[in-house]
Design an enzyme around this catalytic site. Structure first.
Site, PDB file in Angstrom:
ATOM      1  N   ASP A 171       0.871  -1.168   0.000  1.00 11.20           N
ATOM      2  CA  ASP A 171       0.000   0.000   0.000  1.00 11.20           C
ATOM      3  C   ASP A 171       0.918   1.231   0.000  1.00 11.20           C
ATOM      4  OD1 ASP A 171      -1.622   2.106   0.758  1.00 11.20           O
ATOM      5  OD2 ASP A 171      -2.932   0.795   1.953  1.00 11.20           O
ATOM      6  N   HIS A 185       6.172  14.312 -21.439  1.00 11.65           N
ATOM      7  CA  HIS A 185       6.643  13.357 -22.454  1.00 11.65           C
ATOM      8  C   HIS A 185       6.900  14.032 -23.811  1.00 11.65           C
ATOM      9  CE1 HIS A 185       2.431  13.067 -23.842  1.00 11.65           C
ATOM     10  NE2 HIS A 185       2.936  12.587 -24.964  1.00 11.65           N
ATOM     11  N   GLU A 213      -5.899  16.179 -32.129  1.00 11.56           N
ATOM     12  CA  GLU A 213      -5.990  14.716 -32.004  1.00 11.56           C
ATOM     13  C   GLU A 213      -7.291  14.235 -32.629  1.00 11.56           C
ATOM     14  OE1 GLU A 213      -4.231  13.106 -28.134  1.00 11.56           O
ATOM     15  OE2 GLU A 213      -5.284  14.900 -27.496  1.00 11.56           O
ATOM     16  N   HIS A 258       2.435  20.519 -22.289  1.00 19.81           N
ATOM     17  CA  HIS A 258       2.920  20.234 -23.645  1.00 19.81           C
ATOM     18  C   HIS A 258       3.014  21.495 -24.536  1.00 19.81           C
ATOM     19  CE1 HIS A 258       2.353  16.319 -22.162  1.00 19.81           C
ATOM     20  NE2 HIS A 258       1.137  16.086 -22.604  1.00 19.81           N
ATOM     21  N   LYS A 260      -9.571  17.416 -29.001  1.00 21.96           N
ATOM     22  CA  LYS A 260      -9.794  15.997 -29.272  1.00 21.96           C
ATOM     23  C   LYS A 260     -10.865  15.872 -30.351  1.00 21.96           C
ATOM     24  CE  LYS A 260      -8.042  14.143 -25.051  1.00 21.96           C
ATOM     25  NZ  LYS A 260      -6.760  13.587 -25.511  1.00 21.96           N
TER      26      LYS A 260
HETATM   27  C1  BG6 Z   1      -1.283  13.426 -22.623  1.00 24.04           C
HETATM   28  C2  BG6 Z   1      -2.701  13.874 -22.425  1.00 24.04           C
HETATM   29  O1  BG6 Z   1      -0.435  14.085 -21.716  1.00 24.04           O
HETATM   30  O2  BG6 Z   1      -0.870  13.736 -23.955  1.00 24.04           O
HETATM   31  C3  BG6 Z   1      -3.601  13.172 -23.419  1.00 24.04           C
HETATM   32  O3  BG6 Z   1      -3.118  13.557 -21.096  1.00 24.04           O
HETATM   33  C4  BG6 Z   1      -3.123  13.424 -24.828  1.00 24.04           C
HETATM   34  O4  BG6 Z   1      -4.951  13.611 -23.279  1.00 24.04           O
HETATM   35  C5  BG6 Z   1      -1.625  13.080 -24.953  1.00 24.04           C
HETATM   36  O5  BG6 Z   1      -3.864  12.587 -25.694  1.00 24.04           O
HETATM   37  C6  BG6 Z   1      -1.095  13.514 -26.293  1.00 24.04           C
HETATM   38  O6  BG6 Z   1       0.196  12.993 -26.450  1.00 24.04           O
HETATM   39  P1  BG6 Z   1       0.787  12.680 -27.890  1.00 24.04           P
HETATM   40  O7  BG6 Z   1       2.180  12.242 -27.634  1.00 24.04           O
HETATM   41  O8  BG6 Z   1      -0.091  11.627 -28.498  1.00 24.04           O
HETATM   42  O9  BG6 Z   1       0.697  13.969 -28.650  1.00 24.04           O
END
Ligand code: BG6
Length: 507
Positions: free
Chosen positions: A106, A196, A234, A258, A358
Site C-alpha cells: 500500500d 513526455h 488529435e 505540452h 480531441k
Molecule cells: C497526454 C494527455 O499528456 O498527452 C492526453 O493527457 C493526450 O490527453 C496526450 O492525448 C497527447 O500525447 P501525444 O504524444 O499523443 O501527442
C-alpha cells in the site's frame, strides 16, 4: 541521449534499482516497460538494472513479469502485422525479465517503504530511482514517505531520484504546494518532472535547429515574425479516461505542459550551453514572460469547445457528453484556443496562438511561424493581387519534419506566383528506431541529466499563465459545441480573424 550527448558516445547507464509505483497501470505496460526493453536492446542499460514493480495487488515476481511480457509481445506483434517495428526478441526479454521483481504494498503504509529499503539492500546497488506512475493524489503521499523513511538520502557514491508524471498540480496553488512538499524531503536535483513531449525527437530538434543554424537567429524576432501558431490536434476522444477528463479538460491537460514546452522551445533565448541549468533557466524565463491576462482579457482571448456526436468516415462517433463517466450536461472543454503575448524584447507585439482539441479532423502537432509579408507595391502593375507571407512549419507528429513556404514565379509569360514548399522529412534522412518517446527520458534520469525535465519555476510559471483562464472560466462555464471530426468551434476562427489572421489548415 539528452541534448548534451549523442547516442554513439552515450555510456551505459549506471547500476540502478528502478521502482515503478503504479506497476499495474497502463503507463508501465504501454510505455515504460517497452522503453526499458528498447534501452536494453540498444545497450544503454545493462544487466545491472533492477526493475521492481510496486502496487497493492498481490502477484508473484514471475507473474508480474509474465503479464508485462504478454502485453508487450502482443503489442509488438500487432505492430509487425501493420508493417512496423520488430517482434519481441525472446532472448533479450528473457535476459531483461530475470531482473524484474515485484513488491505488494500500500503506498500509504510505512511497511511498503521498509520492503523497498530491503530490496535496495538485496540488489547490491545503492542507486535508486522511484518512478511515480500513479494517480496524482499519491504524488505527495509517496514522496513524503520516501523522505521520512530515509530512502532519499544520497552519499558521494550513490543517488536517489524521483520521477513524477503529469499532471503536476491542477492549478497554480496546487502546483506550488506540491513543489513545496517535494522540496521538503529532497533537493531539486533529485526531482525529474516528466513532460513526455520533451522525449520527442522533433521537439528536441527545435532547439538544435534554432541554435545550430546561424540563419535562423537573424530573423527570429519581432522585426520579421508576424505571429506563431502552435497546434496539437488529435482524432481520438477521451476514450476510457472520462472521469479524469471531466475534472481536467483540454486546457489543464495540454496547455501549461505540452503546448508551453513547444512555446518555450520556439521562444526561449539561446542558452549559454546545452546543460540542464542553462536550458531550463531560459525556458522558465520565457514562460514567466507570458503576459498575465486579467480575467476579462482571458475571456476575450480564449475559446472553449466540446465535441458533439457526429459521423466520421461513415461511422457514428459519440459526443463528449455521451462518453462513459461523463456528465450528460458537462461543460468540460475538449478543445481550447488561446492567444498569449510574451512581454520581452524579442517577442513584444508578436501573438502566439495556441489550439488543441480531441476528435478533430486529423492528428497533427505542429508549430507554424508566420513571417511578415513582403511589401506589395512592386507588384501593383502585375496580375499578382497579394503576396502571401512565408511560413516555417515545424511538424512534430506525424510526418515529422520542417517545411518552408516560399513564393515562386509560375513559368509563363506573365508574372504569376505560387506558394512552393522547401522541405525536410525526418524519414528521408534518418533511420528512426522504434521508440515510445520515453527512452530518452528514462535514460537521462538514470544518467542524471535533467535538461529535458521540468524545473519547479517552469511548472509554476506555466500555471501562472493559465490561471486567469481557469478563474475566468469557472465564473462563466460555457463551451461551444463542434461536431466530432471538425476542427473546433467557429469562435476559434474568429479569435484570429479579429486580428486579420487565419489558422493554418490542419494536416
Ligand atoms: C497526454 C494527455 O499528456 O498527452 C492526453 O493527457 C493526450 O490527453 C496526450 O492525448 C497527447 O500525447 P501525444 O504524444 O499523443 O501527442
Amino acid at each position: 541521449m539528452g541534448l548534451s550527448r549523442s547516442k554513439q558516445n552515450a555510456p551505459v547507464a549506471p547500476a540502478t534499482t528502478l521502482f515503478l509505483f503504479g506497476a499495474h497501470g497502463d503507463l508501465v505496460k504501454r510505455l515504460l516497460m517497452p522503453a526499458l526493453y528498447n534501452l536494453f536492446r540498444d545497450g544503454l542499460v545493462g544487466e545491472d538494472l533492477h526493475i521492481v514493480g510496486v502496487d497493492h495487488n498481490t502477484v508473484s515476481d514471475a507473474d508480474f513479469a509474465k503479464k508485462l511480457e504478454d502485453f508487450i509481445r502482443q503489442e509488438a506483434a500487432s505492430k509487425v502485422a501493420q508493417g512496423g517495428e520488430e517482434p519481441l526478441d525472446p532472448a533479450l526479454w528473457g535476459s531483461l525479465s530475470k531482473r524484474i521483481t515485484y513488491i505488494t504494498g500500500d503506498f500509504l503504509d510505512d511497511s511498503t517503504y521498509a520492503d523497498i529499503d530491503a530490496k535496495i539492500k538485496s540488489t547490491g546497488t545503492r542507486n535508486a530511482v522511484f518512478y511515480l506512475a500513479t494517480a496524482p493524489r499519491f504524488f505527495s503521499e509517496v514522496t513524503q514517505r520516501l523522505g521520512s523513511s530515509g530512502l532519499m538520502v544520497e552519499d558521494d557514491e550513490s543517488f536517489r531520484r524521483v520521477v513524477i508524471e503529469k499532471p503536476f498540480g491542477h492549478d497554480l496553488p496546487s502546483a506550488v504546494a506540491l513543489n513545496n512538499c517535494l522540496l521538503k524531503v529532497m533537493s531539486e536535483k533529485q526531482i525529474y518532472r516528466i513532460d513526455h513531449y520533451l522525449g520527442k525527437e522533433t521537439v528536441q530538434n527545435i532547439l538544435v535547429s534554432r541554435f545550430s543554424n546561424g540563419l535562423f537567429e537573424s530573423f527570429w524576432n519581432n522585426h520579421y515574425i508576424d505571429h506563431v501558431q502552435i497546434t496539437a490536434a488529435e482524432t481520438v476522444g477521451v476514450e476510457t479516461r472520462g472521469s479524469f477528463y471531466e475534472t481536467t479538460g483540454a486546457l489543464r491537460d495540454m496547455v501549461p505542459n505540452h503546448l508551453f514546452q513547444l512555446l518555450a522551445m520556439v521562444a526561449m533565448e539561446p542558452p549559454a550551453a546545452f546543460g540542464a541549468d542553462a536550458v531550463r533557466g531560459e525556458k522558465a524565463k520565457v514562460v514567466g514572460a507570458i503576459r498575465p491576462w486579467s480575467e476579462m482579457e482571458a475571456l476575450a482571448n480564449s475559446v472553449r469547445g466540446q465535441y458533439s456526436e457526429s459521423s466520421v468516415d461513415g461511422k457514428a462517433v459519440t459526443g463528449y457528453r455521451q462518453e462513459d463517466r461523463v456528465d450528460a450536461e458537462s461543460n468540460t472543454e475538449t478543445y481550447v484556443a488561446l492567444k498569449v503575448m510574451i512581454d520581452n524584447w524579442r517577442w513584444m507585439g508578436v501573438p502566439f496562438y495556441l489550439r488543441t482539441g480531441k476528435r478533430m479532423s486529423v492528428r497533427d502537432t505542429e508549430i507554424a511561424i508566420c513571417f511578415k509579408p513582403a511589401p506589395y507595391a512592386q507588384f501593383r502593375d502585375t496580375d499578382v493581387d497579394s503576396v502571401a507571407p512565408n511560413f516555417l512549419k515545424i511538424q512534430i507528429q506525424p510526418d515529422e519534419g520542417m517545411w518552408f513556404d516560399l513564393q515562386a514565379k509560375k513559368p509563363g509569360p506573365t508574372l504569376d506566383m505560387q506558394t512552393i514548399e522547401l522541405g525536410f522529412a525526418y524519414k528521408d534522412f534518418f533511420e528512426m528506431q522504434p521508440s515510445t518517446g520515453y527512452e530518452t527520458l528514462i535514460y537521462d534520469c538514470l544518467t542524471g541529466d535533467q535538461t529535458l525535465f521540468q524545473r519547479a519555476d517552469n511548472i509554476e510559471n506555466g500555471w501562472r499563465a493559465v490561471q486567469p483562464f481557469i478563474d475566468a472560466w469557472a465564473k462563466d462555464p460555457q463551451v461551444e459545441l463542434y461536431h466530432a471530426g471538425e476542427d473546433g468551434p467557429a469562435a476559434a476562427d474568429e479569435l484570429l480573424a479579429r486580428d486579420g489572421r487565419t489558422w493554418q489548415r490542419l494536416g
